[in-house]
Design an enzyme around this catalytic site. Structure first.
Site, PDB file in Angstrom:
ATOM      1  N   GLN A  93     -22.444 -34.308  21.074  1.00  0.00           N
ATOM      2  CA  GLN A  93     -21.075 -34.886  21.092  1.00  0.00           C
ATOM      3  C   GLN A  93     -21.432 -36.132  19.702  1.00  0.00           C
ATOM      4  O   GLN A  93     -23.106 -35.882  19.713  1.00  0.00           O
ATOM      5  CB  GLN A  93     -21.638 -36.368  22.558  1.00  0.00           C
ATOM      6  CG  GLN A  93     -20.667 -37.082  22.343  1.00  0.00           C
ATOM      7  CD  GLN A  93     -19.026 -36.245  23.000  1.00  0.00           C
ATOM      8  OE1 GLN A  93     -19.307 -35.184  23.327  1.00  0.00           O
ATOM      9  NE2 GLN A  93     -17.917 -37.024  22.552  1.00  0.00           N
TER      10      GLN A  93
ATOM     11  N   ASP B 181     -17.033 -26.618  20.394  1.00  0.00           N
ATOM     12  CA  ASP B 181     -15.756 -27.342  20.168  1.00  0.00           C
ATOM     13  C   ASP B 181     -14.622 -26.837  19.102  1.00  0.00           C
ATOM     14  O   ASP B 181     -13.834 -27.669  18.729  1.00  0.00           O
ATOM     15  CB  ASP B 181     -17.159 -28.363  19.617  1.00  0.00           C
ATOM     16  CG  ASP B 181     -17.284 -29.837  20.066  1.00  0.00           C
ATOM     17  OD1 ASP B 181     -16.382 -29.770  20.668  1.00  0.00           O
ATOM     18  OD2 ASP B 181     -18.231 -30.970  19.617  1.00  0.00           O
TER      19      ASP B 181
ATOM     20  N   LYS C 220     -17.661 -34.196  31.109  1.00  0.00           N
ATOM     21  CA  LYS C 220     -17.983 -32.480  30.443  1.00  0.00           C
ATOM     22  C   LYS C 220     -18.679 -32.312  31.463  1.00  0.00           C
ATOM     23  O   LYS C 220     -18.663 -31.229  32.113  1.00  0.00           O
ATOM     24  CB  LYS C 220     -18.214 -32.593  29.885  1.00  0.00           C
ATOM     25  CG  LYS C 220     -17.243 -33.128  28.417  1.00  0.00           C
ATOM     26  CD  LYS C 220     -17.608 -32.929  26.312  1.00  0.00           C
ATOM     27  CE  LYS C 220     -16.368 -33.763  26.357  1.00  0.00           C
ATOM     28  NZ  LYS C 220     -16.906 -33.959  24.422  1.00  0.00           N
TER      29      LYS C 220
HETATM   30  N1  GUN Z   1     -16.486 -36.792  20.217  1.00  0.00           N
HETATM   31  C1  GUN Z   1     -14.811 -37.196  20.155  1.00  0.00           C
HETATM   32  N2  GUN Z   1     -14.231 -36.033  20.116  1.00  0.00           N
HETATM   33  C2  GUN Z   1     -15.501 -34.609  20.631  1.00  0.00           C
HETATM   34  C3  GUN Z   1     -14.925 -34.143  20.789  1.00  0.00           C
HETATM   35  O1  GUN Z   1     -14.242 -32.822  20.872  1.00  0.00           O
HETATM   36  N3  GUN Z   1     -16.513 -33.296  20.681  1.00  0.00           N
HETATM   37  C4  GUN Z   1     -17.013 -33.900  20.212  1.00  0.00           C
HETATM   38  N4  GUN Z   1     -18.400 -32.577  19.800  1.00  0.00           N
HETATM   39  N5  GUN Z   1     -17.477 -34.497  20.106  1.00  0.00           N
HETATM   40  C5  GUN Z   1     -16.657 -35.777  20.198  1.00  0.00           C
END
Ligand code: GUN
Length: 310
Positions: free
Chosen positions: A113, A136, A69
């Site tokens: 995350q 998200d 990211k």
């Molecule tokens: N953990 C696995 N997929 C995601 C996601 O799309 N966003 C976040 N914040 N954590 C994750």
């Protein structure tokens, strides 16, 4: 003034792949190229989009995802801030610091995350994020708006899948869609979006009695369980569109999805590879959400500041 993303370069990228392959990497690259242009327009008006990434503990997968990211941000000219906390961080000081990050004037999007250590309840953490900065799309307000119709910020993986389907000219209208997995991150919002696109949707999960029968009926199949090889290729309906969200490190060191790819490929009309299918679309859609959040904060058209044009 709106920031518009055109579907046409995405369609061209999807069409360049040899069927049945559905090349998420190429479509994501086409989306990112347009987002980079949008970022520069925003930056030209004095508002460079900024994403804050928050990670707790040393989960290996989370570390890799956050690295992807950060890299995606850098490539698009989005500023990223990365804050890492120890796994045993005190709950109150974590929440206080998260509040400070969310409140920062220069931060457009905040992502925590997941998963989090058990002493930091996900629900409570997610609700601390201002809905307008919730890139998200997990805040109850955004999920509620998604259920009511359309949210300003929607969960990245299912939204990325919808973009991929549009790019590949797959019309869900009237199709029988089956979603395996009912997580907040993928399955539930995926079902909502497919329903919104007029598909007839079935959601399956660990208690579904006859999974094979459900899969055999699916004209669009989305599998998001994280169980490697859960769906044998022989179950795939002839001509189905197969979207494999799972990604698991196999014993031989390679990466595999939830669907048995080789045999499924012979039956599907379109199928996403693992890796190179859904993953790149998720990250590109996170960038899209960040640009959306920034555009709204910068005073661009608030309802739909960044439209993937029909
Ligand atoms: N953990 C696995 N997929 C995601 C996601 O799309 N966003 C976040 N914040 N954590 C994750």
């Amino acid at each position: 003034m709106t920031l518009e993303i055109s579907l046409e370069p995405l369609t061209r990228a999807a069409a360049a792949a040899t069927p049945p392959l559905l090349d998420g990497r190429a479509v994501a690259a086409a989306l990112r190229a347009q987002l980079a242009a949008a970022v520069e327009r925003l930056a030209g008006r004095g508002h460079r989009p900024t994403l804050a990434l928050v990670r707790v503990g040393d989960d290996e997968a989370s570390e890799i995802y956050v690295r992807f990211k950060v890299r995606a941000c850098r490539e698009l000219g989005i500023r990223s801030i990365h804050r890492h906390f120890e796994a045993d961080v005190d709950r109150d000081s974590f929440l206080d610091e998260l509040d400070d990050i969310v409140a920062r004037e220069d931060v457009d999007g905040v992502l925590v995350q997941l998963p989090l250590p058990p002493h930091l309840p996900e629900e409570e953490v997610i609700e601390r994020i201002e809905p307008g900065k919730d890139v998200d799309g997990f805040h109850p307000l955004n999920l509620g708006r998604l259920m009511a119709g359309r949210a300003r910020l929607e969960p990245c993986t299912p939204r990325g899948i919808m973009t991929l389907l549009r790019a590949a000219d797959v019309l869900p209208l009237g199709r029988r869609a089956v979603v395996i997995g009912r997580s907040r991150i993928v399955g539930r919002p995926m079902a909502q979006m497919l329903m919104r696109a007029d598909a007839t949707v079935t959601v399956c999960h660990r208690h579904t009695r006859d999974l094979e029968a459900e899969v055999r009926r699916a004209e669009i199949l989305v599998v998001a369980t994280g169980v490697a090889g859960l769906v044998p290729g022989s179950w795939i309906r002839e001509g189905a569109v197969v979207i494999d969200v799972g990604i698991t490190r196999l014993e031989d060191g390679s990466l595999g999805g939830d669907v048995e790819f080789e045999r499924a490929r012979d039956r599907a009309s379109r199928i996403t590879p693992v890796p190179g299918g859904v993953g790149p679309m998720t990250v590109a859609t996170l960038m899209e959400n960040t640009v959306r959040a920034a555009a709204t904060r910068a005073g661009f058209t608030p309802q739909e500041p960044l439209t993937i044009a029909p």
